[in-house]
Design a protein around this motif. Structure first.
Motif, short mmCIF file in Angstrom:
data_model
loop_
_atom_site.label_atom_id
_atom_site.label_comp_id
_atom_site.label_asym_id
_atom_site.label_seq_id
_atom_site.Cartn_x
_atom_site.Cartn_y
_atom_site.Cartn_z
N ASN A 200 43.51 32.16 43.78
CA ASN A 200 42.39 32.38 42.86
C ASN A 200 41.75 33.76 43.01
N GLY A 201 41.88 34.37 44.18
CA GLY A 201 41.35 35.71 44.38
C GLY A 201 39.84 35.81 44.36
N ALA A 202 39.16 34.74 44.73
CA ALA A 202 37.70 34.71 44.63
C ALA A 202 37.00 35.58 45.66
N LYS A 203 37.72 36.05 46.67
CA LYS A 203 37.09 36.85 47.74
C LYS A 203 37.18 38.35 47.45
N GLU A 204 37.28 38.71 46.20
CA GLU A 204 37.36 40.12 45.84
C GLU A 204 36.20 40.91 46.43
N PRO A 205 36.46 42.08 47.04
CA PRO A 205 35.36 42.90 47.58
C PRO A 205 34.38 43.28 46.49
#
Length: 585
Positions: A200-205
């Motif tokens: 999901n890539g929810a931890k994008e900086p």
């Protein structure tokens, strides 16, 4: 019996060694497929050969990802999902690890688009406003100019929007992720985000973490034709995805990405070319044994260079004192007066130009005019060690060559050492000078010229431009270096000269003298000998027509053996009415 043989022409081919888990992605197809044209738009040749070791992502849309995929090219075909919101490409692992299920998926950051009322993207579009034409090396990987000189951007491209790149199925391990953009007219820089996450890539900086990888210092306006790649190191575990956030700023884009295990070693040097002389000034990095914090050795010195001539620290009284047995250092010979030292150079091509020498002397007249003390020789130094392999003028330059240099000893500003190159075959040459040190605050400059043995036509001022590896305005180091190239025509009997201009900081790391096609008519010469293995000299009775690229010479009754110097190849030979005609390219 008459024999005519052509000397092979320059051909700087870049060789690339593949490694485990190596993924190389070229964003933008324009330079890969661009047909060269003249000023009137008429084609002058073919498009470059199709890339075989890069995956190219061409202009694409969610509605038709493959509309710009040219048959037979390196462009990949993508597959859109049913909703038409993302496109996926299967990537090739350019190594022997067989990791062939890796995919790249690109989609819009829909949440950001909705939040800011951005126009929904149709896909990504290629662009190439500047074309530097320089091959480079990033993270030990050769990057051809056709990869670096174009890029993809979001279409449309409102500043603040974002495209999300998700790379799946990478084998667990630690990787260098290198991003770059070749455009040198981007005034606001290029930035991105690299992270590891789930699907999901929810931890994008929250903010960029690459640093500026645009090819221009947007604070000073200084351009970097070699680019400014940025590398982020990540660790991938089983089930992880590698993510890249493409941050749109309405100018520029992304030219390429390299995903490279950190255990890789640099690729081998490229194939040599006709008339190729490669000189490494300074032996320190070639022979430096790595040590730990307590100065205990942690390994061996680098493998001995086999295709560079190294000039180590030297003196007029003992030129060979620092020549290490078994190293690439060349032994020099001082003249009887102890005022100059001569080294024999290797021609790292197939032309057999093996009698070329380099002679270095002090500029005694300049010393006398300015009350400068005489030089004792030249000394190696290496205050900064960037550890980057680069490509200058199509030639791979290992970091052990770039990261040290020679300077005049002693080194008062305004003094000068004179480098004289003898016996270079007639022709046209690129002379490239470089220095790797990134902390030189006053730059590095020199003089390149062609003259007789006395060198009295030395230019009054420098003509190389600054080849120091530092932006002196910013100020900031430029790890890839700023090589400078001067093109010269050398005729029979000419000498190539270089004036090393001492400024009390820095020096010269290396020089590449590379024969190129397209010299003046004098660069093509017919030489003759009475025996096949005898001494060849210019055939004074030969007539060279550069317009028709033909040579005519009387076919005398005596046996003569001919060679054509400075041509690509011989296309035909014929004898008619006692005249031998040679056609060449």
């Amino acid at each position: 019996m008459l024999i005519a043989a052509a000397i092979a022409a320059i051909s700087s081919q870049l060789a690339v060694r593949s490694y485990a888990g190596l993924f190389k992605i070229d964003f933008g197809q324009l330079e890969n497929e661009r047909i060269p044209v003249d000023a009137d738009g008429n084609p002058t040749g073919d498009a470059p050969a199709a890339l075989t070791n890069w995956n190219v992502i061409p202009t694409w849309t969610f509605a038709d990802p493959n509309a710009l995929v040219v048959a037979g090219s390196a462009s990949l075909s993508g597959t859109a999902n049913a909703a038409g919101t993302e496109v996926t490409w299967k990537l090739t692992d350019f190594s022997s690890s067989g990791n062939n299920n890796v995919t790249l998926t690109i989609k819009d950051n829909e949440g950001l688009t909705m939040q800011n009322s951005f126009a929904v993207p149709t896909g990504m579009t290629a662009n190439n406003p500047t074309k530097e034409g320089q091959d480079v090396v990033y993270d030990g990987i050769v990057v051809p100019h056709v990869v670096k000189d174009d890029y993809l951007y979001r279409a449309p491209c409102p500043a603040g929007s974002e495209m999300l790149f998700r790379i799946a199925n990478l084998a667990p391990g630690t990787y260098n992720v290198t991003v770059f953009m070749g455009r040198t007219t981007d005034n606001d820089g290029q930035f991105g985000k690299i992270w590891v996450d789930d699907i999901n890539g929810a931890k994008e900086p929250a903010t960029q973490n690459t640093g500026d990888f645009g090819s221009k210092n947007h604070d000073t306006g200084v351009v970097y034709p070699g680019g400014i790649p940025q590398t982020v190191t990540v660790t991938i575990k089983a089930g992880d995805y590698l993510w890249y956030g493409y941050m749109e700023d309405s100018t520029g884009g992304i030219s390429g990405m390299i995903i490279n295990p950190v255990t890789n070693t640099p690729p081998p040097p490229p194939a040599s070319s006709t008339g190729l002389f490669k000189i490494d000034f300074g032996q320190l990095e070639n022979e430096r044994v790595p040590v730990d914090a307590d100065q205990n050795p942690t390994g061996d010195a680098p493998a001995t260079l086999t295709d560079w001539n190294v000039i180590p620290t030297w003196t007029f009284t003992d030129p060979a004192a620092n020549v290490t047995a078994g190293s690439a250092s060349v032994t020099g010979t001082a003249n009887a007066a102890g005022t100059e030292v001569t080294w024999k150079l290797s021609d790292f091509s197939k032309s057999g130009n093996d009698n070329v020498t380099l002679t270095i002397s002090d500029n005694a007249a300049l010393n006398a005019a300015n009350s400068i003390g005489d030089a004792g020789g030249m000394t190696a130094n290496n205050p900064t060690k960037e550890g980057l392999d680069v490509v200058y003028d199509g030639v791979l330059v290992p970091h052990v060559v770039k990261d040290d240099y020679l300077y005049r000893a002693p080194c008062p500003a305004g003094s000068e050492m004179l480098f004289r190159f003898a016996n270079i075959k007639p022709g046209k040459y690129n002379v490239t000078v470089f220095m790797g040190r990134t902390t030189d605050g006053d730059g590095q400059f020199g003089k390149v010229w062609v003259d007789d043995v006395n060198g009295k036509n030395e230019p009054a001022t420098e003509n190389t431009g600054d080849f120091g590896s530092r932006d002196r305005v910013a100020p900031a180091g430029i790890p890839q270096g700023v090589p400078r190239t001067v093109t010269v025509d050398i005729k029979a009997g000419d000498y190539l000269w270089y004036g090393y201009m001492e400024d009390s900081t820095g020096g010269i790391s290396g020089m590449i003298i590379r024969g190129i096609v397209g010299g003046s008519a004098s660069s093509v010469q017919l030489v003759a000998s009475a025996t096949v293995n005898g001494t060849y000299a210019a055939a004074s009775d030969a007539k060279i027509d550069s317009a028709s690229k033909s040579i005519t010479v009387p076919a005398t009754g005596s046996a003569r053996f001919f060679r054509v110097q400075g041509s690509t190849k011989i296309t035909s030979t014929s004898v008619s009415n006692g005249v031998l005609t040679i056609k060449y390219q």
